[in-house]
Design an enzyme around this catalytic site. Structure first.
Site, short mmCIF file in Angstrom:
data_model
loop_
_atom_site.label_atom_id
_atom_site.label_comp_id
_atom_site.label_asym_id
_atom_site.label_seq_id
_atom_site.Cartn_x
_atom_site.Cartn_y
_atom_site.Cartn_z
N ASP A 199 0.83 -1.20 0.00
CA ASP A 199 0.00 0.00 0.00
C ASP A 199 0.86 1.26 0.00
O ASP A 199 0.34 2.38 -0.07
CB ASP A 199 -1.00 -0.01 1.16
N SER A 200 2.19 1.06 0.00
CA SER A 200 3.11 2.17 -0.23
C SER A 200 2.90 2.78 -1.61
O SER A 200 3.42 3.87 -1.89
CB SER A 200 4.56 1.69 -0.10
N ASP B 79 -0.81 -6.18 0.19
CA ASP B 79 -1.22 -5.53 1.43
C ASP B 79 -2.73 -5.42 1.55
O ASP B 79 -3.42 -5.07 0.58
CB ASP B 79 -0.65 -4.11 1.50
N GLU C 201 9.72 -3.51 10.43
CA GLU C 201 10.05 -2.22 9.79
C GLU C 201 10.56 -1.22 10.81
O GLU C 201 9.94 -0.98 11.85
CB GLU C 201 8.83 -1.64 9.07
#
Length: 292
Positions: free
Chosen positions: A48-49, A87, A186
């Site tokens: 979804d980046s 995602d 992350e």
């Protein structure tokens, strides 16, 4: 890639046991997926980046399920021999289990994903377990979770103190117990990420989490500097500067159009002999002259 066999979650766990790192990269469309597969990536993440690097949003929060289905389907067409994780976007797995499973179904059936990724730890373990029981592999994601950036106070490194380290370890174990086949870590301190990787039997995939993880993932646009306003990130190594090359190429194209050096003779198509005269006769303006 011809002859390439896609990984599965059993092979990934075996790679962890054998000490073979997993190389994962994001992909958002057909050509990026093709190139990543040909380059030998083990896994592709339809992240979804894309909200940041494709749509130009300030965060991933505006990304919708329809967005993820569309881009996942494009990636699946480009990389038919690579394991694809997609995602689940913001607030698509925090309602009822029935609603969550409907959203998962869309990513799998319409988006052609092989697995889904979900941000969160112990608080989403029930949803993870339900999805796994439904037959869908789940990749967890803890540490910096961009969908919760407003709640956690920005893009901060996680695991800097003992309490936070314990929280991350507890979350990782909760995801493993729920049936996740791996966990993305992350922006986690290297010490904590290494400890989690040693404690879990499932692979960890780091992004800004140091050298002790079982694999690494980076964003396609970061690896290739594929943007006009790239900002360096400490945890990223860039391997090409596509932004500069694209800008230079388009600049040269615009200049060639303006000075009429494009199209040139080698770029045009010629009609049969006599067509110029016939066109002039038909339209009464004489022989049609062309530039040379």
């Amino acid at each position: 890639m011809a002859g390439k066999q896609a990984l599965n979650i059993v092979k990934m766990k075996k790679m962890k046991q054998d000490g073979i790192p997993l190389a994962m990269i994001t992909a958002y469309d057909y050509p990026s997926a093709q190139l990543a597969e040909e380059a030998g990536a083990d896994l592709l993440l339809v992240g979804d980046s894309l909200g940041n690097v494709v749509f130009g949003y300030d965060s991933t929060i505006p990304v919708t399920l329809d967005d993820m289905v569309y881009h996942s389907r494009s990636v699946a067409r480009g990389a038919q021999h690579t394991f694809i994780v997609t995602d689940m976007p913001f607030m698509t797995y925090h309602g009822s289990i029935d609603e969550t499973l409907r959203n998962v179904r869309r990513l799998m059936q319409e988006g052609h994903a092989h697995a889904v990724k979900m941000e969160g730890g112990a608080e989403i373990a029930g949803a993870v377990q339900a999805i796994v029981h439904a037959g869908v592999p789940v990749l967890g994601h803890i540490g910096l979770t961009p969908q919760s950036v407003n709640q956690i106070g920005g893009y901060r490194v996680q695991g800097k103190d003992a309490a936070d380290a314990k929280r991350l370890m507890d979350d990782a174990k909760a995801l493993e117990r729920a049936g996740a086949f791996g966990v993305v870590l992350e922006l986690v301190t290297e010490e904590v990420a290494t400890a989690i990787s040693r404690e879990l039997s499932i692979p960890t995939i780091g992004i800004g989490a140091g050298r002790g993880c079982d694999g690494q993932v980076l964003v396609y646009h970061d690896v290739l500097k594929y943007t006009a306003d790239y900002r360096d990130k400490r945890f990223v190594k860039t391997y090409a500067d596509l932004g500069a090359q694209v800008r230079r190429g388009i600049t040269e194209y615009v200049a060639d159009v303006k000075n009429r050096s494009f199209p040139a003779e080698e770029h045009v198509f010629r009609a049969d002999q006599g067509v110029q005269e016939s066109l002039g006769t038909l339209y009464g303006k004489g022989k049609v002259e062309v530039r040379s």
